[in-house]
Design a protein around this motif. Structure first.
Motif, PDB file in Angstrom:
ATOM      1  N   ARG A  20       0.338   9.880   0.324  1.00 36.52           N
ATOM      2  CA  ARG A  20       0.092   9.271  -0.984  1.00 36.52           C
ATOM      3  C   ARG A  20       1.322   9.370  -1.866  1.00 36.52           C
ATOM      4  N   THR A  21       1.963  10.547  -1.856  1.00 39.24           N
ATOM      5  CA  THR A  21       3.139  10.758  -2.700  1.00 39.24           C
ATOM      6  C   THR A  21       4.232   9.759  -2.361  1.00 39.24           C
ATOM      7  N   GLU A  22       4.473   9.555  -1.083  1.00 39.75           N
ATOM      8  CA  GLU A  22       5.521   8.613  -0.664  1.00 39.75           C
ATOM      9  C   GLU A  22       5.217   7.209  -1.171  1.00 39.75           C
ATOM     10  N   TYR A  23       3.977   6.763  -0.996  1.00 38.85           N
ATOM     11  CA  TYR A  23       3.601   5.415  -1.415  1.00 38.85           C
ATOM     12  C   TYR A  23       3.691   5.250  -2.930  1.00 38.85           C
ATOM     13  N   TRP A  24       3.082   6.167  -3.673  1.00 37.98           N
ATOM     14  CA  TRP A  24       3.012   5.999  -5.118  1.00 37.98           C
ATOM     15  C   TRP A  24       4.348   6.240  -5.810  1.00 37.98           C
ATOM     16  N   MET A  25       5.184   7.130  -5.266  1.00 37.98           N
ATOM     17  CA  MET A  25       6.513   7.312  -5.859  1.00 37.98           C
ATOM     18  C   MET A  25       7.387   6.086  -5.615  1.00 37.98           C
ATOM     19  N   PHE A  26       7.291   5.490  -4.431  1.00 38.71           N
ATOM     20  CA  PHE A  26       8.018   4.251  -4.179  1.00 38.71           C
ATOM     21  C   PHE A  26       7.542   3.174  -5.146  1.00 38.71           C
ATOM     22  N   VAL A  66       1.648  -0.491   4.709  1.00 35.99           N
ATOM     23  CA  VAL A  66       1.067  -0.440   6.060  1.00 35.99           C
ATOM     24  C   VAL A  66       1.005   1.006   6.541  1.00 35.99           C
ATOM     25  N   ARG A  67       2.089   1.761   6.349  1.00 33.00           N
ATOM     26  CA  ARG A  67       2.082   3.174   6.763  1.00 33.00           C
ATOM     27  C   ARG A  67       1.055   3.974   5.972  1.00 33.00           C
ATOM     28  N   ARG A  68       0.818   3.601   4.716  1.00 32.83           N
ATOM     29  CA  ARG A  68      -0.206   4.284   3.911  1.00 32.83           C
ATOM     30  C   ARG A  68      -1.596   4.021   4.487  1.00 32.83           C
ATOM     31  N   MET A  69      -1.852   2.785   4.901  1.00 29.96           N
ATOM     32  CA  MET A  69      -3.142   2.469   5.521  1.00 29.96           C
ATOM     33  C   MET A  69      -3.300   3.230   6.832  1.00 29.96           C
ATOM     34  N   HIS A  70      -2.219   3.352   7.596  1.00 30.07           N
ATOM     35  CA  HIS A  70      -2.273   4.141   8.834  1.00 30.07           C
ATOM     36  C   HIS A  70      -2.638   5.592   8.537  1.00 30.07           C
ATOM     37  N   LEU A  83      -4.543  -9.654  -1.184  1.00 28.56           N
ATOM     38  CA  LEU A  83      -4.352 -11.076  -1.472  1.00 28.56           C
ATOM     39  C   LEU A  83      -5.585 -11.706  -2.103  1.00 28.56           C
ATOM     40  N   ILE A  84      -6.731 -11.051  -1.970  1.00 26.75           N
ATOM     41  CA  ILE A  84      -7.948 -11.526  -2.632  1.00 26.75           C
ATOM     42  C   ILE A  84      -7.816 -11.183  -4.113  1.00 26.75           C
ATOM     43  N   PRO A  85      -7.889 -12.172  -4.986  1.00 29.93           N
ATOM     44  CA  PRO A  85      -7.682 -11.897  -6.420  1.00 29.93           C
ATOM     45  C   PRO A  85      -8.658 -10.848  -6.965  1.00 29.93           C
ATOM     46  N   LEU A  86      -8.145  -9.964  -7.756  1.00 26.88           N
ATOM     47  CA  LEU A  86      -8.831  -8.899  -8.490  1.00 26.88           C
ATOM     48  C   LEU A  86      -9.573  -7.908  -7.593  1.00 26.88           C
ATOM     49  N   ILE A  87     -10.628  -8.338  -6.924  1.00 32.16           N
ATOM     50  CA  ILE A  87     -11.437  -7.417  -6.116  1.00 32.16           C
ATOM     51  C   ILE A  87     -10.621  -6.832  -4.965  1.00 32.16           C
ATOM     52  N   GLY A  88      -9.826  -7.655  -4.300  1.00 35.16           N
ATOM     53  CA  GLY A  88      -9.001  -7.181  -3.198  1.00 35.16           C
ATOM     54  C   GLY A  88      -7.951  -6.191  -3.658  1.00 35.16           C
ATOM     55  N   THR A  89      -7.352  -6.466  -4.806  1.00 33.80           N
ATOM     56  CA  THR A  89      -6.349  -5.551  -5.349  1.00 33.80           C
ATOM     57  C   THR A  89      -6.978  -4.215  -5.727  1.00 33.80           C
ATOM     58  N   TRP A  91      -9.687  -2.924  -4.445  1.00 30.59           N
ATOM     59  CA  TRP A  91     -10.080  -2.240  -3.216  1.00 30.59           C
ATOM     60  C   TRP A  91      -8.869  -1.618  -2.532  1.00 30.59           C
ATOM     61  N   PHE A  92      -7.718  -2.305  -2.538  1.00 28.41           N
ATOM     62  CA  PHE A  92      -6.510  -1.747  -1.938  1.00 28.41           C
ATOM     63  C   PHE A  92      -6.062  -0.498  -2.693  1.00 28.41           C
ATOM     64  N   ILE A  93      -6.167  -0.509  -4.013  1.00 28.77           N
ATOM     65  CA  ILE A  93      -5.802   0.674  -4.809  1.00 28.77           C
ATOM     66  C   ILE A  93      -6.714   1.840  -4.453  1.00 28.77           C
ATOM     67  N   VAL A  94      -8.012   1.564  -4.296  1.00 27.84           N
ATOM     68  CA  VAL A  94      -8.956   2.617  -3.898  1.00 27.84           C
ATOM     69  C   VAL A  94      -8.566   3.189  -2.536  1.00 27.84           C
ATOM     70  N   LEU A  95      -8.226   2.317  -1.594  1.00 28.00           N
ATOM     71  CA  LEU A  95      -7.815   2.786  -0.270  1.00 28.00           C
ATOM     72  C   LEU A  95      -6.526   3.596  -0.345  1.00 28.00           C
ATOM     73  N   ALA A  96      -5.550   3.128  -1.131  1.00 23.94           N
ATOM     74  CA  ALA A  96      -4.259   3.814  -1.228  1.00 23.94           C
ATOM     75  C   ALA A  96      -4.382   5.169  -1.920  1.00 23.94           C
ATOM     76  N   CYS A  97      -5.434   5.372  -2.689  1.00 25.49           N
ATOM     77  CA  CYS A  97      -5.632   6.651  -3.386  1.00 25.49           C
ATOM     78  C   CYS A  97      -6.367   7.688  -2.532  1.00 25.49           C
ATOM     79  N   GLN A  98      -6.888   7.278  -1.400  1.00 21.33           N
ATOM     80  CA  GLN A  98      -7.628   8.221  -0.560  1.00 21.33           C
ATOM     81  C   GLN A  98      -6.700   9.250   0.061  1.00 21.33           C
ATOM     82  N   ASP A  99      -7.280  10.404   0.362  1.00 20.19           N
ATOM     83  CA  ASP A  99      -6.526  11.482   0.994  1.00 20.19           C
ATOM     84  C   ASP A  99      -6.236  11.133   2.451  1.00 20.19           C
TER      85      ASP A  99
END
Length: 114
Positions: A20-26, A66-70, A83-89, A91-99
């Motif tokens: 998470r740190t790598e993704y969010w700091m970038f 991609v590495r964050r999703m992995h 790419l899905i407007p609003l809801i997709g973004t 949802w991606f933020i929720v996924l990227a915030c997971q441990d």
């Protein structure tokens, strides 16, 4: 800044895992640099520099996503949900915030354990 440089060094590396740190700091440093470049280039009247920077960090931004999703145990194709407007973004933020997924997964060892 080390996380940002690490992502730039792994320019098109779509394999492995990113914490998470790598993704969010970038992401944070990229937004700050983009805002400063946009502001300065807007004052000067040369917006091409800001566009060139945006294109230069496009591939590393996708790669770290991609590495964050992995890291959470999902396929890298989940990046495309943004790419899905609003809801997709959102949802991606929720996924990227997971441990991170504990232990090893099919994309490598847990970077937290290293």
């Amino acid at each position: 800044m080390n996380w940002y440089i690490k992502c730039l060094k792994q320019y098109a590396d779509f394999s492995g895992r990113a914490r998470r740190t790598e993704y969010w700091m970038f992401y944070l440093i990229n937004v700050v640099i983009g805002a400063v470049l946009g502001f300065v280039c807007g004052l000067i009247g040369i917006t091409a520099v800001a566009y060139i920077y945006s294109l230069a960090v496009l591939v590393p931004g996708i790669a770290v996503g991609v590495r964050r999703m992995h890291d959470i145990g999902k396929s890298g194709w989940w990046v495309l949900i943004s790419l899905i407007p609003l809801i997709g973004t959102i949802w991606f933020i929720v996924l990227a915030c997971q441990d991170s997924m504990p232990g090893n997964n099919q994309w490598g060892v847990n970077p937290k354990g290293m």
